[in-house]
Design a protein around this motif. Structure first.
Motif, PDB file in Angstrom:
ATOM      1  N   UNK A   1       0.984  -1.353  -0.045  1.00 39.98           N
ATOM      2  CA  UNK A   1      -0.011   0.080   0.354  1.00 39.98           C
ATOM      3  C   UNK A   1       0.886   1.263   0.052  1.00 39.98           C
ATOM      4  N   UNK A   2       1.896   1.300   0.737  1.00 41.00           N
ATOM      5  CA  UNK A   2       2.908   2.485   0.896  1.00 41.00           C
ATOM      6  C   UNK A   2       3.525   2.608  -0.443  1.00 41.00           C
ATOM      7  N   UNK A   3       3.975   1.461  -1.022  1.00 38.11           N
ATOM      8  CA  UNK A   3       4.546   1.540  -2.200  1.00 38.11           C
ATOM      9  C   UNK A   3       3.485   2.218  -3.386  1.00 38.11           C
ATOM     10  N   UNK A   4       2.459   1.886  -3.267  1.00 40.71           N
ATOM     11  CA  UNK A   4       1.428   2.535  -4.348  1.00 40.71           C
ATOM     12  C   UNK A   4       1.384   3.953  -4.108  1.00 40.71           C
ATOM     13  N   UNK A   5       1.214   4.274  -3.263  1.00 39.88           N
ATOM     14  CA  UNK A   5       1.291   5.832  -2.676  1.00 39.88           C
ATOM     15  C   UNK A   5       2.515   6.508  -2.964  1.00 39.88           C
ATOM     16  N   UNK A   6       3.567   5.720  -3.066  1.00 37.66           N
ATOM     17  CA  UNK A   6       4.922   6.469  -3.451  1.00 37.66           C
ATOM     18  C   UNK A   6       4.894   6.415  -5.018  1.00 37.66           C
ATOM     19  N   UNK A   7       4.398   5.397  -5.517  1.00 37.43           N
ATOM     20  CA  UNK A   7       4.269   5.460  -7.089  1.00 37.43           C
ATOM     21  C   UNK A   7       3.361   6.521  -7.636  1.00 37.43           C
ATOM     22  N   UNK A   8       2.275   6.794  -7.036  1.00 32.64           N
ATOM     23  CA  UNK A   8       1.353   7.819  -7.411  1.00 32.64           C
ATOM     24  C   UNK A   8       2.189   8.959  -7.253  1.00 32.64           C
ATOM     25  N   UNK A   9       2.561   9.258  -6.182  1.00 32.30           N
ATOM     26  CA  UNK A   9       3.085  10.876  -5.828  1.00 32.30           C
ATOM     27  C   UNK A   9       4.440  10.932  -6.809  1.00 32.30           C
ATOM     28  N   UNK A  10       5.340   9.860  -7.255  1.00 33.87           N
ATOM     29  CA  UNK A  10       6.339   9.866  -8.159  1.00 33.87           C
ATOM     30  C   UNK A  10       5.704  10.543  -9.582  1.00 33.87           C
ATOM     31  N   UNK A  11       4.612   9.657  -9.938  1.00 34.48           N
ATOM     32  CA  UNK A  11       3.834   9.899 -11.424  1.00 34.48           C
ATOM     33  C   UNK A  11       3.591  11.085 -11.353  1.00 34.48           C
ATOM     34  N   UNK A  12       2.602  11.706 -10.436  1.00 35.28           N
ATOM     35  CA  UNK A  12       2.094  13.048 -10.229  1.00 35.28           C
ATOM     36  C   UNK A  12       3.207  14.175 -10.371  1.00 35.28           C
ATOM     37  N   UNK A  13       4.356  13.949  -9.618  1.00 34.71           N
ATOM     38  CA  UNK A  13       5.669  14.808  -9.614  1.00 34.71           C
ATOM     39  C   UNK A  13       6.075  14.952 -11.029  1.00 34.71           C
TER      40      UNK A  13
ATOM     41  N   UNK B   1       4.636  14.323 -13.826  1.00 31.35           N
ATOM     42  CA  UNK B   1       3.747  15.051 -14.838  1.00 31.35           C
ATOM     43  C   UNK B   1       3.472  16.207 -14.298  1.00 31.35           C
ATOM     44  N   UNK B   2       3.450  16.771 -13.353  1.00 33.49           N
ATOM     45  CA  UNK B   2       3.547  18.123 -12.982  1.00 33.49           C
ATOM     46  C   UNK B   2       4.761  18.702 -13.365  1.00 33.49           C
ATOM     47  N   UNK B   3       6.038  18.156 -13.500  1.00 36.81           N
ATOM     48  CA  UNK B   3       7.266  18.929 -13.798  1.00 36.81           C
ATOM     49  C   UNK B   3       7.522  18.977 -15.291  1.00 36.81           C
ATOM     50  N   UNK B   4       7.032  17.817 -15.850  1.00 33.57           N
ATOM     51  CA  UNK B   4       6.927  18.094 -17.343  1.00 33.57           C
ATOM     52  C   UNK B   4       5.958  19.181 -17.866  1.00 33.57           C
TER      53      UNK B   4
END
Length: 182
Positions: A1-13, A15-18
């Motif tokens: 569960x914690x890895x899923x949240x980290x993955x979502x956060x990484x993907x969101x960051x 996308x926002x950076x791009x």
């Protein structure tokens, strides 16, 4: 569960950076385009003012067009330009601004003669010439003439027909003395 949240956060960051990167590139492009349009508009308006002044001199028949070589064309306009700083002072030229650099003249000279100087804030194209950020570029007022023999020089018998603003190559001693101010 914690890895899923980290993955979502990484993907969101990511996308926002791009998106931020694309937004900053678009903003830089539009800023460059706005400065380019502004500089070309100023050149166009100064040239129009010189055409009018040339016509006034020719119709007035009391003065000669040659007396207007090297004048400050901004003095022909009543408009107060925010990016025109007047005379180039203290050997500094503001970035993205115009100034008038007077030539050294005799103390008895009635009118100040010189060059119009522009220093872009970023790489732009002005008057169909690519100019790099901080590169000093100069224009001078000169007479236009009927060049009958097409040699590019006004010979005796070739009459003056008006005033024009021409791009000039600034001498190295001028560019060495003037500094761009950010």
């Amino acid at each position: 569960m914690a890895n899923t949240r980290r993955l979502r956060l990484l993907v969101s960051i990511t996308i926002i950076s791009v998106l931020a990167w694309f937004l900053l590139n678009a903003l830089e492009r539009e800023t460059r385009r706005a400065e380019e349009m502004s500089a070309n508009m100023v050149i166009g308006q100064l040239r129009s003012a010189l055409v009018i002044k040339g016509a006034e001199v020719i119709l007035g028949q009391k003065d000669r067009l040659e007396n207007y070589n090297g004048i400050n064309p901004f003095e022909l306009l009543e408009h107060q330009w925010t990016n025109y700083t007047g005379l180039c002072r203290d050997h500094k030229v503001k970035s993205a601004a115009w100034c008038f650099l007077p030539l050294k003249q005799k103390a008895t000279a009635k009118e100040v003669k010189g060059w119009l100087i522009y220093s872009p804030g970023q790489p732009i194209t002005v008057d169909r010439r690519a100019i790099q950020k901080g590169q000093l570029t100069g224009w001078a007022v000169t007479t236009e003439f009927a060049d009958r023999n097409r040699n590019g020089q006004q010979d005796e018998g070739e009459r003056s027909t008006g005033l024009k603003l021409v791009l000039v190559t600034l001498p190295e001693e001028v560019t060495a003395v003037l500094k761009t101010e950010n």
